[in-house]
Design a protein around this motif. Structure first.
Motif, PDB file in Angstrom:
ATOM      1  N   ARG A 248      -5.942  -2.581 -18.625  1.00  0.00           N
ATOM      2  CA  ARG A 248      -5.362  -3.907 -18.857  1.00  0.00           C
ATOM      3  C   ARG A 248      -6.092  -4.950 -18.024  1.00  0.00           C
ATOM      4  NH1 ARG A 248      -0.441  -3.098 -17.086  1.00  0.00           N
ATOM      5  NH2 ARG A 248       0.270  -2.353 -19.119  1.00  0.00           N
ATOM      6  N   PRO A 249      -6.674  -5.967 -18.668  1.00  0.00           N
ATOM      7  CA  PRO A 249      -7.358  -7.005 -17.902  1.00  0.00           C
ATOM      8  C   PRO A 249      -6.376  -7.895 -17.147  1.00  0.00           C
ATOM      9  CG  PRO A 249      -7.395  -7.529 -20.245  1.00  0.00           C
ATOM     10  CD  PRO A 249      -6.818  -6.157 -20.122  1.00  0.00           C
ATOM     11  N   TRP A 250      -6.813  -8.339 -15.979  1.00  0.00           N
ATOM     12  CA  TRP A 250      -6.005  -9.284 -15.211  1.00  0.00           C
ATOM     13  C   TRP A 250      -6.905 -10.395 -14.686  1.00  0.00           C
ATOM     14  CZ3 TRP A 250      -7.536  -9.866 -10.140  1.00  0.00           C
ATOM     15  CH2 TRP A 250      -8.251  -8.827  -9.562  1.00  0.00           C
ATOM     16  N   LEU A 251      -6.318 -11.574 -14.506  1.00  0.00           N
ATOM     17  CA  LEU A 251      -7.052 -12.714 -13.963  1.00  0.00           C
ATOM     18  C   LEU A 251      -6.100 -13.545 -13.119  1.00  0.00           C
ATOM     19  CD1 LEU A 251      -9.610 -15.022 -15.662  1.00  0.00           C
ATOM     20  CD2 LEU A 251      -7.637 -16.056 -14.536  1.00  0.00           C
ATOM     21  N   VAL A 252      -6.546 -13.851 -11.904  1.00  0.00           N
ATOM     22  CA  VAL A 252      -5.749 -14.684 -11.003  1.00  0.00           C
ATOM     23  C   VAL A 252      -6.612 -15.838 -10.506  1.00  0.00           C
ATOM     24  CG1 VAL A 252      -4.237 -12.786 -10.306  1.00  0.00           C
ATOM     25  CG2 VAL A 252      -6.311 -13.268  -8.977  1.00  0.00           C
ATOM     26  N   ALA A 253      -5.959 -16.945 -10.152  1.00  0.00           N
ATOM     27  CA  ALA A 253      -6.686 -18.134  -9.723  1.00  0.00           C
ATOM     28  C   ALA A 253      -5.867 -18.888  -8.697  1.00  0.00           C
ATOM     29  CB  ALA A 253      -6.989 -19.039 -10.925  1.00  0.00           C
ATOM     30  N   ALA A 254      -6.549 -19.493  -7.737  1.00  0.00           N
ATOM     31  CA  ALA A 254      -5.900 -20.328  -6.729  1.00  0.00           C
ATOM     32  C   ALA A 254      -6.701 -21.610  -6.571  1.00  0.00           C
ATOM     33  CB  ALA A 254      -5.792 -19.605  -5.391  1.00  0.00           C
ATOM     34  N   SER A 255      -6.000 -22.705  -6.450  1.00  0.00           N
ATOM     35  CA  SER A 255      -6.637 -24.016  -6.351  1.00  0.00           C
ATOM     36  C   SER A 255      -7.505 -24.111  -5.095  1.00  0.00           C
ATOM     37  CB  SER A 255      -5.566 -25.105  -6.320  1.00  0.00           C
ATOM     38  OG  SER A 255      -6.143 -26.365  -6.064  1.00  0.00           O
ATOM     39  N   ARG A 256      -8.686 -24.664  -5.266  1.00  0.00           N
ATOM     40  CA  ARG A 256      -9.577 -24.886  -4.119  1.00  0.00           C
ATOM     41  C   ARG A 256      -9.127 -26.086  -3.293  1.00  0.00           C
ATOM     42  NH1 ARG A 256     -13.902 -21.672  -3.910  1.00  0.00           N
ATOM     43  NH2 ARG A 256     -14.514 -20.535  -5.795  1.00  0.00           N
ATOM     44  N   ARG A 257      -8.106 -26.788  -3.732  1.00  0.00           N
ATOM     45  CA  ARG A 257      -7.546 -27.875  -2.933  1.00  0.00           C
ATOM     46  C   ARG A 257      -6.738 -27.349  -1.763  1.00  0.00           C
ATOM     47  NH1 ARG A 257      -4.543 -32.048  -6.760  1.00  0.00           N
ATOM     48  NH2 ARG A 257      -4.269 -33.018  -4.734  1.00  0.00           N
ATOM     49  N   LEU A 258      -6.283 -26.116  -1.869  1.00  0.00           N
ATOM     50  CA  LEU A 258      -5.506 -25.538  -0.775  1.00  0.00           C
ATOM     51  C   LEU A 258      -6.389 -25.356   0.445  1.00  0.00           C
ATOM     52  CD1 LEU A 258      -3.655 -22.739  -2.771  1.00  0.00           C
ATOM     53  CD2 LEU A 258      -2.612 -24.829  -1.869  1.00  0.00           C
ATOM     54  N   PRO A 259      -5.853 -25.539   1.644  1.00  0.00           N
ATOM     55  CA  PRO A 259      -6.623 -25.201   2.844  1.00  0.00           C
ATOM     56  C   PRO A 259      -7.092 -23.753   2.769  1.00  0.00           C
ATOM     57  CG  PRO A 259      -4.608 -26.364   3.416  1.00  0.00           C
ATOM     58  CD  PRO A 259      -4.506 -26.045   1.956  1.00  0.00           C
ATOM     59  N   ALA A 260      -8.250 -23.479   3.322  1.00  0.00           N
ATOM     60  CA  ALA A 260      -8.853 -22.152   3.188  1.00  0.00           C
ATOM     61  C   ALA A 260      -7.904 -21.015   3.570  1.00  0.00           C
ATOM     62  CB  ALA A 260     -10.146 -22.081   3.995  1.00  0.00           C
ATOM     63  N   PRO A 261      -7.168 -21.093   4.686  1.00  0.00           N
ATOM     64  CA  PRO A 261      -6.251 -19.987   5.016  1.00  0.00           C
ATOM     65  C   PRO A 261      -5.170 -19.798   3.957  1.00  0.00           C
ATOM     66  CG  PRO A 261      -6.653 -21.354   6.946  1.00  0.00           C
ATOM     67  CD  PRO A 261      -7.217 -22.094   5.779  1.00  0.00           C
ATOM     68  N   ALA A 262      -4.623 -20.912   3.431  1.00  0.00           N
ATOM     69  CA  ALA A 262      -3.576 -20.818   2.412  1.00  0.00           C
ATOM     70  C   ALA A 262      -4.135 -20.238   1.120  1.00  0.00           C
ATOM     71  CB  ALA A 262      -2.971 -22.193   2.154  1.00  0.00           C
ATOM     72  N   ARG A 263      -5.365 -20.607   0.775  1.00  0.00           N
ATOM     73  CA  ARG A 263      -5.962 -20.073  -0.441  1.00  0.00           C
ATOM     74  C   ARG A 263      -6.230 -18.582  -0.299  1.00  0.00           C
ATOM     75  NH1 ARG A 263     -10.224 -23.039  -0.739  1.00  0.00           N
ATOM     76  NH2 ARG A 263     -11.907 -21.517  -0.461  1.00  0.00           N
ATOM     77  N   ARG A 264      -6.710 -18.162   0.862  1.00  0.00           N
ATOM     78  CA  ARG A 264      -6.961 -16.728   1.066  1.00  0.00           C
ATOM     79  C   ARG A 264      -5.678 -15.922   0.948  1.00  0.00           C
ATOM     80  NH1 ARG A 264     -10.615 -18.566   5.142  1.00  0.00           N
ATOM     81  NH2 ARG A 264      -9.005 -18.304   6.740  1.00  0.00           N
ATOM     82  N   THR A 265      -4.608 -16.426   1.566  1.00  0.00           N
ATOM     83  CA  THR A 265      -3.332 -15.712   1.493  1.00  0.00           C
ATOM     84  C   THR A 265      -2.806 -15.695   0.068  1.00  0.00           C
ATOM     85  OG1 THR A 265      -2.797 -16.337   3.772  1.00  0.00           O
ATOM     86  CG2 THR A 265      -0.970 -15.631   2.374  1.00  0.00           C
ATOM     87  N   SER A 266      -2.909 -16.822  -0.623  1.00  0.00           N
ATOM     88  CA  SER A 266      -2.440 -16.886  -2.010  1.00  0.00           C
ATOM     89  C   SER A 266      -3.206 -15.900  -2.883  1.00  0.00           C
ATOM     90  CB  SER A 266      -2.600 -18.310  -2.553  1.00  0.00           C
ATOM     91  OG  SER A 266      -1.709 -19.197  -1.915  1.00  0.00           O
TER      92      SER A 266
END
Length: 479
Positions: A248-266
């Motif tokens: 089953r294919p999956w795809l996730v995305a997080a906004s690059r507007r988030l601060p780097a630590p928040a984006r990594r955690t997300s």
């Protein structure tokens, strides 16, 4: 549903460390509107809470949505082809759309159109439509969605760098013409053109990306039937990760507007999606769709939403597992099996919240029955929590905390009342028998009585229809 990410505890429960997340302020086919005139599709399906949602006389088979959004002017241009099958001979029919319309064609022939009651697009084709035929209706439109409101809602979420079309119970009329009620599901193609360098994420699978001078069109395809409010796109700049797990294919995305630590955690939390889906399959049966994933926006929606195949979230923290379980549980309860009427929303929210409790039970050894008893004991009889009639909370309270919390309590109490084996067979039977369809509270209650062989009328009255605290009795799953 519109699942706020903040955990809201009733005042009387502040000292109890329980997993339940209470949300504040989120049909077997609906009966056609009896006022529908011969040859004219009704302006609504007759939902008790939103009578003008949806439209009578048509069944939508497919949406081909093509849009372009100008971030500088906040203006959206769209050209959507809606493939419909009339359920009656029609000289006139409606779609739901808030933006100004420039042209409508029916099978390539120009049709008359006018605006009525704010969001109703009334279409009169050159020739009447014949029951059961397949017709392509193409609508061209343009406007500023952020200036539009319907049913007291201004649901457009965008700024000059990012946009995400997420909301419930209404979202579609802000960006494409729809038969906007969960009882009419369809497949989707969604193509969005954005400035080059920006990305678009939507439901289903990415099937193409076409680059032109200065712009890129991202094309997505949702293969399984979907309610219109669950269709979405997000445009901006995202970190994207993808893969395949057990085919089953999956795809996730997080906004690059988030601060780097928040984006990594997300991103770290989003990557848990395939594993959570597998766990839910072990509890509920096969995942109902062909792809999965999730998206974290850099905007501030204040809630998460179960957009089909790819839920949308605000920034995720390390403790967001319950939120992910909740939104992914909605892929079964709410997306695959959708409400028959909006008053049946407890079937979505109560079930998704219950699956949070179930996950906590298995992952941390916290008894779901103990959870139920503690909450029941802590909530005083006079607490407003008990005053909400969960099976019919009212239009303004479909996202009341009781719809989530008391709905989940109902399921755990039912589990105790009818026994483990019958309870899980009930959930799986409900989901399998109504896959890609709809259901009402009465349908669920009847199936529970049938499979258990018990008279459950008093049980469901106590938990779903009485504005009082249920008595702590074995009959109510509390003895």
């Amino acid at each position: 549903m519109r699942r706020p990410v903040a955990r809201v505890q009733p005042r009387s429960l502040a000292a109890i460390p329980l997993v339940l997340v209470l949300a504040a302020g989120s049909p077997a086919a609906a009966v056609p509107d009896a006022r529908e005139a011969p040859g004219r599709g009704a302006p609504g399906v007759g939902d008790p809470y939103f009578p003008l949602d949806g439209n009578g006389g048509i069944d939508v088979l497919h949406y081909d949505v093509r849009a372009r959004y100008d971030f500088d002017s906040a203006r959206l241009r769209g050209r959507t082809t809606v493939t419909i099958s009339p359920t009656a001979d029609l000289s006139r029919f409606n779609l739901d759309l808030l933006l100004p319309v420039t042209e409508v064609t029916v099978d390539g022939v120009e049709a008359k159109h006018r605006r009525a009651k704010g969001h109703e697009l009334v279409i009169t084709p050159a020739e009447p439509l014949v029951t059961g035929t397949q017709v392509e209706v193409t609508v061209s439109y343009a406007g500023k969605p952020g200036e539009r409101r319907y049913a007291g809602e201004g649901n457009w979420l965008a700024d000059d760098r990012e946009i995400v079309t997420m909301n419930e119970p209404h979202m579609a009329p802000w960006w494409f013409p729809a038969n906007d009620h969960p009882t009419d599901k369809a497949t989707y193609d969604i193509a969005v053109r954005v400035p080059r360098g920006m990305q678009v994420v939507a439901n289903g699978q990415l099937v193409d990306r076409v680059q032109r001078r200065g712009s890129t069109t991202w094309k997505w395809h949702a293969a399984e039937p979907m309610a219109s409010y669950l269709a979405y796109f997000a445009a901006g700049r995202f970190q994207i990760d993808r893969g395949v797990r057990n085919g089953r294919p999956w795809l996730v995305a997080a906004s690059r507007r988030l601060p780097a630590p928040a984006r990594r955690t997300s991103m770290r939390m989003l990557r848990r999606t395939p594993a959570v889906v597998e766990w839910l399959e072990s509890q509920l049966g096969p995942y109902p769709f062909s792809t999965t994933g999730g998206l974290v926006t850099g905007l501030n929606p204040g809630f998460a939403l179960e957009n089909q195949t790819r839920p949308t979230y605000p920034a995720l923290g390390r403790g967001s597992t319950s939120l992910i379980v909740h939104e992914l549980a909605h892929q079964w309860f709410g997306d695959s099996v959708s409400v028959g009427r909006w008053r049946d929303i407890w079937l979505n929210e109560g079930a998704a919240t219950f699956m949070e409790v179930r996950h906590d039970e298995l992952a941390r050894g916290r008894s779901a029955q103990r959870w139920l008893v503690q909450w029941h004991q802590a909530m005083k009889p006079a607490d407003p929590f008990w005053k909400v009639v969960v099976a019919d909370p009212g239009r303004d309270d479909i996202f009341d905390s009781a719809v989530y919390g008391r709905g989940a309590m109902t399921l755990q109490a039912l589990r105790t009342r009818i026994g483990e084996e019958v309870f899980w067979r009930l959930l799986r039977t409900w989901l399998e028998s109504r896959k890609n369809g709809n259901g009402t509270s009465e349908d669920f209650e009847a199936l529970a009585a049938q499979l258990s062989g018990q008279d459950l009328a008093g049980f469901f009255t106590a938990w779903l229809r009485s504005p009082q605290k249920p008595a702590a009795t074995p009959e109510n799953g509390l003895g």
